[in-house]
Design a protein around this motif. Structure first.
Motif, mmCIF file in Angstrom:
data_model
loop_
_atom_site.group_PDB
_atom_site.id
_atom_site.type_symbol
_atom_site.label_atom_id
_atom_site.label_comp_id
_atom_site.label_asym_id
_atom_site.label_seq_id
_atom_site.Cartn_x
_atom_site.Cartn_y
_atom_site.Cartn_z
ATOM 1 N N THR A 43 0.293 -3.232 1.708
ATOM 2 C CA THR A 43 1.129 -2.099 2.115
ATOM 3 C C THR A 43 0.677 -1.611 3.486
ATOM 4 O OG1 THR A 43 -0.312 -0.350 1.321
ATOM 5 C CG2 THR A 43 1.199 -1.292 -0.271
ATOM 6 N N TYR A 44 1.601 -0.945 4.170
ATOM 7 C CA TYR A 44 1.255 -0.354 5.460
ATOM 8 C C TYR A 44 0.881 1.102 5.298
ATOM 9 C CZ TYR A 44 3.465 -4.496 7.423
ATOM 10 O OH TYR A 44 3.788 -5.789 7.735
ATOM 11 N N ASN A 45 1.240 1.662 4.163
ATOM 12 C CA ASN A 45 1.177 3.097 4.025
ATOM 13 C C ASN A 45 0.954 3.431 2.566
ATOM 14 O OD1 ASN A 45 1.380 5.712 4.826
ATOM 15 N ND2 ASN A 45 3.475 5.566 5.574
ATOM 16 N N LEU A 46 0.703 4.678 2.255
ATOM 17 C CA LEU A 46 0.552 5.040 0.855
ATOM 18 C C LEU A 46 1.595 6.050 0.406
ATOM 19 C CD1 LEU A 46 -3.315 5.108 0.365
ATOM 20 C CD2 LEU A 46 -1.681 3.444 -0.479
ATOM 21 N N PRO A 87 5.082 6.898 -1.559
ATOM 22 C CA PRO A 87 5.582 6.235 -2.769
ATOM 23 C C PRO A 87 7.014 5.726 -2.632
ATOM 24 C CG PRO A 87 5.716 8.593 -3.016
ATOM 25 C CD PRO A 87 5.227 8.346 -1.641
ATOM 26 N N PHE A 88 7.302 4.842 -1.682
ATOM 27 C CA PHE A 88 8.680 4.406 -1.539
ATOM 28 C C PHE A 88 8.978 3.037 -2.120
ATOM 29 C CE2 PHE A 88 8.842 7.790 1.788
ATOM 30 C CZ PHE A 88 9.614 8.628 1.010
ATOM 31 N N SER A 89 8.521 1.972 -1.472
ATOM 32 C CA SER A 89 8.896 0.673 -2.039
ATOM 33 C C SER A 89 7.950 0.326 -3.188
ATOM 34 C CB SER A 89 8.895 -0.397 -0.952
ATOM 35 O OG SER A 89 7.600 -0.574 -0.468
ATOM 36 N N PRO A 90 8.399 -0.542 -4.104
ATOM 37 C CA PRO A 90 7.632 -0.789 -5.332
ATOM 38 C C PRO A 90 6.188 -1.211 -5.081
ATOM 39 C CG PRO A 90 9.756 -1.878 -5.428
ATOM 40 C CD PRO A 90 9.643 -1.293 -4.071
ATOM 41 N N GLU A 91 5.952 -2.036 -4.039
ATOM 42 C CA GLU A 91 4.575 -2.505 -3.882
ATOM 43 C C GLU A 91 3.671 -1.380 -3.401
ATOM 44 O OE1 GLU A 91 6.993 -3.557 -1.940
ATOM 45 O OE2 GLU A 91 6.369 -3.689 0.143
ATOM 46 N N GLU A 92 4.245 -0.420 -2.664
ATOM 47 C CA GLU A 92 3.440 0.734 -2.269
ATOM 48 C C GLU A 92 3.114 1.581 -3.486
ATOM 49 O OE1 GLU A 92 4.968 3.098 0.899
ATOM 50 O OE2 GLU A 92 4.988 1.435 2.307
ATOM 51 N N VAL A 93 4.089 1.709 -4.375
ATOM 52 C CA VAL A 93 3.867 2.502 -5.581
ATOM 53 C C VAL A 93 2.754 1.888 -6.414
ATOM 54 C CG1 VAL A 93 4.910 3.290 -7.715
ATOM 55 C CG2 VAL A 93 6.230 3.330 -5.610
ATOM 56 N N ILE A 94 2.782 0.557 -6.570
ATOM 57 C CA ILE A 94 1.757 -0.115 -7.363
ATOM 58 C C ILE A 94 0.378 0.179 -6.777
ATOM 59 C CG2 ILE A 94 0.790 -2.358 -7.989
ATOM 60 C CD1 ILE A 94 3.610 -3.428 -8.152
ATOM 61 N N THR A 95 0.234 -0.030 -5.473
ATOM 62 C CA THR A 95 -1.060 0.144 -4.833
ATOM 63 C C THR A 95 -1.535 1.582 -4.919
ATOM 64 O OG1 THR A 95 -0.546 -1.644 -3.330
ATOM 65 C CG2 THR A 95 -2.299 -0.169 -2.673
ATOM 66 N N ARG A 96 -0.637 2.489 -4.603
ATOM 67 C CA ARG A 96 -1.015 3.880 -4.579
ATOM 68 C C ARG A 96 -1.373 4.400 -5.953
ATOM 69 N NH1 ARG A 96 1.628 9.059 -2.105
ATOM 70 N NH2 ARG A 96 2.021 10.238 -3.992
ATOM 71 N N SER A 97 -0.527 4.105 -6.951
ATOM 72 C CA SER A 97 -0.835 4.667 -8.261
ATOM 73 C C SER A 97 -2.075 3.989 -8.836
ATOM 74 C CB SER A 97 0.358 4.551 -9.208
ATOM 75 O OG SER A 97 0.778 3.226 -9.277
#
Ligand SMILES: Nc1nc2c(ncn2[C@@H]2O[C@H](COP(=O)(O)OP(=O)(O)OP(=O)(O)O)[C@@H](O)[C@H]2O)c(=O)[nH]1
Ligand SMILES: [Mg+2]
Lengths: 733, 89
Positions: A62-65, A67-77
């Motif tokens: 991910t580039y950011n944290l 919660p928009f695209s699914p892969e960001e959500v996975i990483t962040r949560s």
């Protein structure tokens, strides 16, 4: 911090080398490649160091944290909820500034961090000198240089993991105005311990200023949360009056300003920055006019190689399986006195014909996977997506949607999962519906067989044409769907990183190809084997006439009787025989099974018995000799793929028993038109790829869209095959 | 002189003045380093999308997005980008 097991997450930007590092540390073989967005789901693996088990989690890039695209959500949560014992931040050293943006945010979360400064070789090649000690001092965490693709630096990394301490308070200076508000919010939070238990104070303050919706919602239910939100609103109001910018843009800007200064300090370019070779290549590859012809030319080379260069090796495996292997098997059965029983028939007609008929095509797949791996590792994938943006934007999609489609040339299943990297839900569904039209590796053996039967002179051209037809169908169908079911969809524009070109390494290519071929072998040993046995039994059970089990005429079998019910629907397509309809029916399981079924139903008379049986040693010698000959023949075809014919006209090989049988049948059902063969291939191209794809569709798109997809594919397959047969009848006459 | 990124010719260096995109998109752009004040080089501006060099990485942007980025041209341009010129060097 002595613990028996530690959970360690690998986080970083897309394409930074997380999965490469994960593979190097665990010995796993997860998918890597030179384009952003390969890993879409977290994967875990274990490694033991100094008597301690490390559980490694490979996260999507991910580039950011936010919660928009699914892969960001996975990483962040994952980082927020699971709280791993340490996070290895994987950074691309050649692109430090952009990579540090995510790292800084993870540091702000207060996670214990170790930095893997990856791609050190690439940074060096670009003449960048990086002061890792200074970087480590300024960020307050260990920094370990690595080259993940060559497994360098992994020991140092594991040692650092062993010594990792609780996260030090990391704070970068956001400037006076912002810092005042951050401090104020932190003071308010101090009054509500419930909040402090859930989130690190300074990080939460920043996220609230950034107006992070997910956290705003979560806070509503926490004691003190609503009050905090009100104060945050006040702060935002005040700040935006002063700065005039959106808050999130302002914060990102300050973060980048700080990072930029840090990078100036840490990185010394040893030679002046110049326009790189990558950029120059892109001027040509991404050219407005030349881009698409270059893409088509590359595809042409890929499919010509897969179709034509593999032919000698296919013949070789065919010879080995139907010759020595079949003989050895039968000899084994004879040794235990089973040669005349139905078990022998199961072995010859069920296994050798069914599974062997599929294994024969391994060389085709090896060439296909090699070529796709080369495209993937070179960095061309993202370029192809860029070039196709023009077409894709007509569908209301954008170029990035073409990435899953390219993955679909290998296999539809990961391609459907790859749609997760798209930012918006409708894009994901529409792309998911179109992905199955990209012709996958399993369909290729069927084309290879049928093209060799009906169009022996132009096999490469026909196969290339089928791939193109798949793309064109997807595009046209996409336009249709856009104007009907997906009307009024907001256009989300293309934002995609173009990774630098890299020369694919032999090791990387082999790695890719082997993983895929191994998966195929596994498939053959399980699903296809099972299907072969089931088909054999269905064929052995009499449904009419007066045969007995394992001694019934095939047309009287249960299999033929059931398949027969479908033939009327296929008559107009030129292949209204129970053999063809049976193959299409079982082909729903997987496309390789089409070949299995055909090979079994056209019970081919064994012509090897006439000759004197060779000894075991002779067989082994023959296998070795013919292999060398096949390799030489393959090498000879390579110049031909580029349009150079060095070796004179090849004499056409004699069609094998199976090929002759299919040809005869199709001649009967179509009235002698090769167009029927083409129509059959088109049908194979368009209708439902396999059950695994169906279940992937169900998971990613939902049950409704899954049925829509299956029904639509069948209808479209029938219509297109009909068109091809009816038109082809006149044109090819 | 303020223009949009979409109308900037290939090879031109610009400074980003303002992001006029909606919030979600703005976040994606800023995360990639496309923040107000940053210097960008247009490596390709033809067809339905552009390629820029920003903070050391190469980003492809769709034309509609480039329309939302206000930029100010800087006076110098990057040298010859032709692949053929490279071969002749
Ligand atoms: N030169 C060089 N290439 C590397 C290194 N590490 C990884 N690569 C290559 O970089 C590309 C990306 O690697 P991956 O491991 O797939 O990257 P990732 O971070 O998992 O990417 P996503 O899953 O898409 O987020 C591959 O082509 C690797 O072979 C390295 O240290 N040096
Ligand atoms: Mg990965």
């Amino acid at each position: 911090m002595p613990m028996d097991t530690m959970t360690i997450a690998l986080a970083g930007n897309p394409n930074a080398g997380k999965t490469s590092l994960f593979n190097a540390l665990t010995g796993f073989r997860q998918h890597v490649g030179n384009w952003p967005g390969k890993t879409v789901e977290k994967k875990s693996g274990q490694v033991r160091v100094n008597g301690r088990t490390l559980e490694l989690i490979d996260l999507p890039g991910t580039y950011n944290l936010t919660p928009f695209s699914p892969e960001e959500v996975i990483t962040r949560s994952y980082l927020l909820a699971e709280r791993p014992d340490a996070v290895i931040c994987v950074l691309d050293a050649a692109n430090l500034e952009r990579n540090l943006y995510l790292t800084v945010q993870i540091l702000e979360m207060g996670q214990p961090v170790i930095i893997a400064l990856n791609m050190m070789d690439a940074a060096q090649a670009r003449g960048l000198q990086i002061d890792t000690q200074m970087l480590s001092a300024r960020l307050g965490v260990p920094v370990i240089p690595t080259v993940a693709s060559r497994a360098q630096g992994t020991d140092g990394l594991l040692q650092a993991v062993n010594r990792v301490a609780m996260g030090q308070a990391f704070a970068l200076d956001y400037g006076r105005d912002l810092e005042t508000e951050i401090t104020r919010l932190c003071q308010i939070m101090a009054q509500y311990p419930a909040i402090g238990q859930l989130y690190p104070a300074r990080w939460l303050a920043l996220k609230l200023l950034e107006q992070d919706q997910e956290l705003q919602t979560a806070l509503l239910t926490v004691p003190g949360g609503p009050a905090l939100l009100t104060y945050a609103q006040l702060s935002i109001h005040q700040l935006s009056q002063m700065a005039g910018d959106d808050m999130d843009v302002l914060i990102a800007n300050r973060r980048y300003t700080w990072i930029h200064a840090l990078v100036q300090e840490v990185v010394t370019p040893t030679r002046p920055h110049n326009v790189s070779l990558s950029d120059r290549l892109d001027r040509l590859v991404l050219h407005r006019r030349w881009g698409i012809p270059i893409f088509l030319a590359l595809m042409w080379v890929v499919f010509k190689i897969t179709a034509e260069s593999s032919a000698p090796l296919v013949d070789w495996i065919d010879g080995v399986i139907n010759g020595p292997v079949a003989r050895w098997g039968l000899a084994g059965l004879t040794a235990v006195n089973l040669q005349e029983t139905w078990l022998a028939s199961l072995f010859v007609d069920g296994l050798i014909a069914g599974v062997g008929g599929v294994l024969v095509f391994i060389p085709v797949l090896v060439f296909l996977y090699l070529a796709l791996a080369a495209l993937e590792d070179s960095g061309y994938m993202a370029r192809a997506a860029f070039v196709m943006d023009r077409w894709m934007s007509r569908l209301g999609l954008h170029g990035k949607s073409f990435l899953p489609m390219l993955v679909g040339f290998g296999c539809s299943v990961p391609a459907i999962y790859a749609t997760r990297t798209l930012e918006n839900e409708k894009d994901r569904i529409l792309t998911g519906l179109l992905v199955p039209f990209m012709s996958c590796g399993a369909r290729l053996p069927v084309y290879a067989l049928f093209a060799a039967i009906f169009f022996p002179q132009q096999a490469g051209l026909v196969i290339f044409g089928l791939y193109l037809l798949g793309i064109v169908t997807a595009v046209l169908l996409g336009i249709l769907l856009k104007h009907t079911l997906f009307q009024g969809q907001e256009q989300s524009g293309l934002v995609m990183e173009l990774p630098p070109y890299r020369l694919p390494s032999l090791r990387g290519l082999w790695f890719h190809t082997w993983v895929q071929v191994r998966a195929f072998l596994h498939h053959a040993a399980t699903l296809i084997l099972l299907a072969s046995l089931v088909i054999w039994f269905l064929k052995a059970i009499p449904a009419q006439g007066n045969g007995e089990f394992a001694d019934t005429a095939v047309p009287d079998s249960l299999f033929a009787t059931v398949s027969q019910t479908l033939t009327p629907a296929l008559e107009l397509l030129g292949f209204g025989s129970w053999q063809a309809s049976g193959a299409l029916l079982t082909g729903l399981v997987a496309k390789e099974v089409v070949i299995t079924t055909l090979a079994q139903t056209y019970a081919i008379p064994d012509d090897t018995t006439a000759e004197a049986t060779p000894t075991f040693l002779e067989d082994v010698l023959w296998i070795g000799q013919s292999f060398v000959q096949a390799i030489i023949d393959t090498l000879k075809t390579l110049p031909g793929t580029l349009g150079i014919n060095l070796f004179g006209e090849e004499s056409e090989p004699e069609p094998t028993g199976l090929m002759a049988a299919i040809q005869q049948e199709f001649t009967q059902t179509s009235g002698g038109h090769a167009a029927a063969g083409l129509a059959f291939m088109v049908f194979i191209l368009i209708y439902t790829p396999c059950i695994v794809t169906i279940s992937a569709e169900k998971q990613e798109l939902g049950t409704r869209w899954m049925w829509f997809s299956i029904g639509g594919q069948l209808l479209l397959a029938w219509l297109l095959a009909w068109l091809v047969f009816q038109v082809g009848r006149f044109l090819l006459a | 002189m303020k223009t949009t990124l979409a109308t900037t010719p290939t090879g031109q260096n610009v400074r980003l003045v303002e992001i006029q995109a909606e919030e979600k998109l703005a976040r994606r752009l800023t995360a990639l380093g496309i923040t107000p004040g940053v210097e960008l080089t247009i490596l390709q501006n033809a067809g339905s999308a552009l390629v820029l060099a920003v903070r050391g990485s190469r980003i492809a942007l769709g034309r509609p997005i480039a329309n939302d980025l206000l930029v100010e041209r800087l006076w110098f341009v990057v040298g010859n980008l032709s692949p053929i010129a490279f071969c002749w060097r």
